[in-house]
Design a protein around this motif. Structure first.
Motif, short mmCIF file in Angstrom:
data_model
loop_
_atom_site.label_atom_id
_atom_site.label_comp_id
_atom_site.label_asym_id
_atom_site.label_seq_id
_atom_site.Cartn_x
_atom_site.Cartn_y
_atom_site.Cartn_z
N VAL A 270 -37.87 31.97 -17.16
CA VAL A 270 -37.15 30.93 -17.92
C VAL A 270 -35.81 31.47 -18.41
O VAL A 270 -34.78 30.78 -18.34
N ALA A 271 -35.81 32.71 -18.91
CA ALA A 271 -34.55 33.31 -19.37
C ALA A 271 -33.55 33.41 -18.22
O ALA A 271 -32.36 33.15 -18.39
N GLY A 272 -34.04 33.81 -17.04
CA GLY A 272 -33.17 33.88 -15.87
C GLY A 272 -32.66 32.52 -15.44
O GLY A 272 -31.50 32.38 -15.01
N GLU A 273 -33.49 31.49 -15.54
CA GLU A 273 -33.09 30.14 -15.17
C GLU A 273 -31.96 29.63 -16.06
O GLU A 273 -31.07 28.92 -15.61
N ARG A 274 -31.99 30.00 -17.31
CA ARG A 274 -30.93 29.55 -18.21
C ARG A 274 -29.58 30.09 -17.76
O ARG A 274 -28.56 29.40 -17.85
#
Length: 435
Positions: free
Chosen positions: A70-74
């Motif tokens: 999720v952090a990477g997707e942001r």
């Protein structure tokens, strides 16, 4: 995969291993919205490493895996300028600090290799990794003369050959190069690699865990460009997080409790839908049966999935295709009771020890040595004698922690919960004559 294909699934919907760090993992992480938000806040906005405390099998590793994605997707969606990428593996804690430190540097090196293209697309400084990849994959380095040049820069490795081992990787040049890679790829405040340090409870005592964490504080926990998440059970993470040398390095623990009962139907239905490849797929374990086993395992998701998988594979696909859902539910209940009865039959304990198991289950399944009076023992020694007997049959795990008698270091195991289920329900008792 023929078995699952016959039932209309692409693969095993009851897979036990932690969720992957990708969109599939995010879809399958059900009932963890609050914990996910809390973890992401600590990773993205805090300056201390995150600590998770919770029972074994509760899903801590899956939570971290999905949080990293999720952090990477942001970043990929340009919602933030912070780039976070997961290490390719979960690091299991070890008593040997030197060996564990080497494991960490190995994992970081592999993360750079695996994420080279992602780093390039993000306009991050990418190291020359071709030589390092060759070195990592070679079991032995051979060279001429008395000194072999390390591909990492800095010192060399002496001798004619050097095994690809933790010893070979402990040279100062390698570690210095990894540190420079991290600084270059992740300047202060721009993200980092997310690594998981798991199973702190394997160190048995708070003192051992504290010593290990203090030894890795400077070489690992102070690495620029790294965000570590430390996971532990049986109270050990909370016990060591606030020690003086780790104060300001580790956060206060986030308590990860079992997925709430209300989310279990959605959790299992999401899995069944995700893995289904046909509208007519036939689930070996229905939603109601999964809720049943979830209660019996004391809300241990990993154990519940394991039992569902075992029951499924103990039968032919044709069995599930011809039987009704109610018939399959009955077969599952009978199978689960058989497992519990089988385990109980192997246990031969005195009534006082049985009473401790029953009381411990009523107490929530975990306790500390200092709770002896709650179980009507006169002192810790008398309670310990009965705990040892429960351990002998694999019904509890415990850590003799003289450093912290308040730590909830005694915990009923998966087998213990099954035996408790059989014993409390009288499943293994012979029928009463005339009944």
């Amino acid at each position: 995969m023929t078995f699952w294909r016959e039932l209309g699934f692409g693969s095993n919907p009851y897979v036990v291993k932690p969720l992957p760090s990708n969109a599939d993992g995010r879809e399958l992480l059900v009932g963890r919205s609050a914990e996910l938000r809390a973890l992401l806040r600590r990773i993205e906005e805090g300056d201390t490493h995150v600590v998770l405390e919770g029972p074994n099998g509760v899903g801590k590793t899956s939570l971290v895996s999905v949080a990293a994605w999720v952090a990477g997707e942001r970043f990929r969606k340009k919602e933030t300028t912070h780039l976070y990428l997961p290490l390719p593996e979960v690091l299991q804690i070890k008593e040997d600090a030197s060996e564990f430190i080497s494991d960490c540097y190995f994992a970081i090196a592999r993360a750079f290799l695996e994420n080279e293209e992602t780093l390039k697309r993000a306009d991050r400084k990418v190291p020359r990794t071709r030589d390092v990849k060759s070195w990592l994959e070679a079991p032995v380095l051979r060279g001429r003369g008395l000194n072999i040049s390390s591909p990492f820069g800095g010192g060399g490795i002496t001798g004619g050959t050097a095994a690809n081992s933790s010893t070979g990787f402990s040279n100062a040049g390698f570690r210095a190069t990894i540190r420079s890679w991290l600084r270059d790829a992740f300047p202060e405040g721009t993200g980092g690699l997310i690594g998981v340090i798991d199973n702190l409870e394997l160190l048995e005592t708070s003192a051992a865990a504290r010593r290990l964490l203090e030894e890795i504080r400077d070489p690992i926990l102070q690495l620029s460009g790294m965000r570590w998440v430390l996971c532990g059970a049986r109270g050990i993470a909370r016990s060591v997080a606030a020690t003086p040398r780790l104060n300001g390095v580790l956060s206060d623990p986030i308590e990860i409790t079992p997925v709430a009962d209300e989310f279990i139907p959605q959790l299992i239905e999401t899995r069944l839908q995700h893995y289904s490849v046909k509208d007519t797929s036939k689930a070996p374990v229905s939603t109601s049966s999964f809720e049943h086993v979830y209660v019996i395992t004391h809300k241990n998701l990993r154990d519940s999935l394991r039992h569902a998988q075992s029951f499924s594979q103990d039968n032919e696909a044709a069995f599930f295709l011809v039987k009704s859902e109610s018939e399959i539910d009955l077969a599952f209940t009978t199978w689960l009771e058989g497992q519990a009865i089988s385990h109980e039959a192997s246990v031969k304990m005195q009534p006082r020890t049985w009473k401790l198991l029953e009381d411990l289950a009523d107490f929530g399944g975990t306790c500390s040595p200092s709770d002896f009076d709650q179980f009507n023992f006169n002192d810790r020694a008398h309670m310990r004698k009965n705990v040892v007997e429960l351990e002998r049959y694999g019904l509890v795990n415990s850590s003799k922690d003289d450093d912290d008698q308040r730590r909830r270091s005694i915990e009923i195991t998966s087998k213990g919960w099954l035996v408790h289920y059989a014993h409390s329900q009288g499943l293994g008792m012979p029928p009463i004559p005339g009944m």
